[in-house]
Scaffold this active site. Structure first.
Site, PDB file in Angstrom:
ATOM      1  N   ALA A  17     -17.479   4.489  26.241  1.00  0.00           N
ATOM      2  CA  ALA A  17     -18.685   4.670  25.428  1.00  0.00           C
ATOM      3  C   ALA A  17     -18.312   5.162  24.037  1.00  0.00           C
ATOM      4  CB  ALA A  17     -19.609   5.688  26.105  1.00  0.00           C
ATOM      5  N   ARG A  40     -16.287   7.892  33.993  1.00  0.00           N
ATOM      6  CA  ARG A  40     -17.352   7.219  34.751  1.00  0.00           C
ATOM      7  C   ARG A  40     -17.058   5.739  34.962  1.00  0.00           C
ATOM      8  NH1 ARG A  40     -22.158   8.374  31.066  1.00  0.00           N
ATOM      9  NH2 ARG A  40     -20.466   8.506  29.550  1.00  0.00           N
ATOM     10  N   ASP A  65      -9.919  11.306  34.761  1.00  0.00           N
ATOM     11  CA  ASP A  65     -10.383  12.518  34.112  1.00  0.00           C
ATOM     12  C   ASP A  65      -9.151  13.150  33.470  1.00  0.00           C
ATOM     13  OD1 ASP A  65     -11.305  14.974  33.336  1.00  0.00           O
ATOM     14  OD2 ASP A  65     -12.472  15.330  35.166  1.00  0.00           O
ATOM     15  N   SER A 145     -11.667  15.768  13.927  1.00  0.00           N
ATOM     16  CA  SER A 145     -13.045  15.904  13.468  1.00  0.00           C
ATOM     17  C   SER A 145     -13.055  16.730  12.192  1.00  0.00           C
ATOM     18  CB  SER A 145     -13.883  16.609  14.546  1.00  0.00           C
ATOM     19  OG  SER A 145     -15.154  16.952  14.035  1.00  0.00           O
ATOM     20  N   TYR A 158     -15.758  24.450  19.912  1.00  0.00           N
ATOM     21  CA  TYR A 158     -15.539  23.014  19.662  1.00  0.00           C
ATOM     22  C   TYR A 158     -14.642  22.846  18.429  1.00  0.00           C
ATOM     23  CZ  TYR A 158     -16.148  18.191  18.353  1.00  0.00           C
ATOM     24  OH  TYR A 158     -15.885  16.887  17.999  1.00  0.00           O
ATOM     25  N   THR A 193     -23.483   8.864  18.316  1.00  0.00           N
ATOM     26  CA  THR A 193     -23.048   8.469  19.665  1.00  0.00           C
ATOM     27  C   THR A 193     -23.778   9.386  20.650  1.00  0.00           C
ATOM     28  OG1 THR A 193     -21.284  10.105  19.700  1.00  0.00           O
ATOM     29  CG2 THR A 193     -20.699   7.931  18.840  1.00  0.00           C
ATOM     30  N   PHE A 195     -22.555  11.986  21.591  1.00  0.00           N
ATOM     31  CA  PHE A 195     -21.933  13.288  21.333  1.00  0.00           C
ATOM     32  C   PHE A 195     -22.931  14.452  21.460  1.00  0.00           C
ATOM     33  CE2 PHE A 195     -20.733  16.580  18.218  1.00  0.00           C
ATOM     34  CZ  PHE A 195     -19.437  16.873  18.601  1.00  0.00           C
TER      35      PHE A 195
HETATM   36  C1  8X3 Z   1     -18.064  15.611  15.450  1.00  0.00           C
HETATM   37  C2  8X3 Z   1     -18.423  16.126  14.119  1.00  0.00           C
HETATM   38  O1  8X3 Z   1     -19.779  17.867  12.821  1.00  0.00           O
HETATM   39  O2  8X3 Z   1     -20.824  16.814  14.732  1.00  0.00           O
HETATM   40  O3  8X3 Z   1     -16.779  15.965  15.803  1.00  0.00           O
HETATM   41  O4  8X3 Z   1     -19.075  18.439  15.053  1.00  0.00           O
HETATM   42  S1  8X3 Z   1     -19.571  17.384  14.199  1.00  0.00           S
END
Ligand code: 8X3
Length: 258
Positions: A17, A40, A65, A145, A158, A193, A195
């Protein structure tokens, strides 16, 4: 000049995905042999026919995984030899969980993010890169990121996981220096996404608000960039690509259309 991806073995983790699926499709269009893994089974069943249709010269998919070191090692060792000779590894599997203050957060959220984004990336790297070094050929493309460059409220862990990805990418690049293996990090900002849906554990309304009127990047924007990095001449190593939507100046400054 771009180098050909025809019949190259491209392995995308989290390929069922989002950015992973878009990346797998991008390499399929270039005629690569595309291998994807995902947690998945259902997402794999969806992506496999699309990869074939898009032009992949071969497709291999398996459930994995990446948080489980033994499963990673066994899955990789159990692959047919031709699939073990990975030319391009896209370490994409990753996730975010929660957006609350660190001192109030659920420890489970931290485990999932660190185990996937940091340890999972390391386990896959440990399985795949020795072969690249031995063959003196390979390209590791890690998904970082903008979160690894600038910490935002509620995103401390994160962001830490993506700062770790940055350090791991730099460290691996040092460790393979002297070989032909290349190491890159692609560091996107906001991408539309699942996310945020994953971050908010399925709260679609909350997730939609993140991207509302923000014209975020698409998974295809990132996938095309990954393919561009992978197709540079062998003497060229793109080290880091930091990319955002035009609307996003940084983690805090985002122009939403009214
Ligand atoms: C994704 C970017 O800014 O949404 O890694 O964390 S953010």
């Amino acid at each position: 000049m771009a180098i050909s991806m025809k019949d190259k073995v491209v392995f995308v983790t989290g390929g069922g995905a989002g950015i992973g699926a878009a990346t797998a499709l991008e390499f399929a269009k270039l005629g690569a042999k595309v291998m994807v893994c995902a947690r998945r089974e259902a997402t794999l069943q969806e992506i496999v026919p699309k990869l074939r249709e898009a032009g992949a010269s071969d497709v291999h998919a398996f459930v994995l995984d990446v948080r489980d070191p033994e499963a990673v090692a066994n899955a990789f060792a159990g692959l047919p030899e031709s699939w073990q000779a990975v030319d391009v590894l896209v370490n994409n599997a990753g996730l975010s969980r929660g957006l609350t203050k660190m001192y109030e957060d659920d420890i489970q959220n931290w485990e999932e993010m660190i185990d996937t984004n940091v340890k999972g990336l390391l386990y896959v790297t440990r399985a795949v890169v020795p072969g690249m070094v031995k063959r003196n050929n390979g390209h590791v493309i890690n998904l970082g990121s903008t979160a690894g460059h600038m910490t935002y409220p509620g995103g401390g862990v994160y962001c830490a996981s993506k700062a770790a990805e940055k350090a791991i990418t730099e460290g691996l690049r040092i460790d393979v220096n002297g070989t032909a293996v290349r190491v890159a990090s692609i560091d996107p900002g906001m991408v539309e996404t699942d996310f945020s849906l994953v971050r908010f554990r399925g709260d679609a309304e909350k997730a939609a608000k993140v991207y509302a009127n923000a014209s975020p990047l698409t998974p295809e924007d990132v996938a095309e960039t990954i393919a561009w990095v992978a197709t540079r001449e062998p003497n060229v190593m793109i080290q880091t690509v930091v990319m955002t939507a035009v609307s996003q100046a940084n983690a805090f400054v985002l122009a939403r259309k009214s």
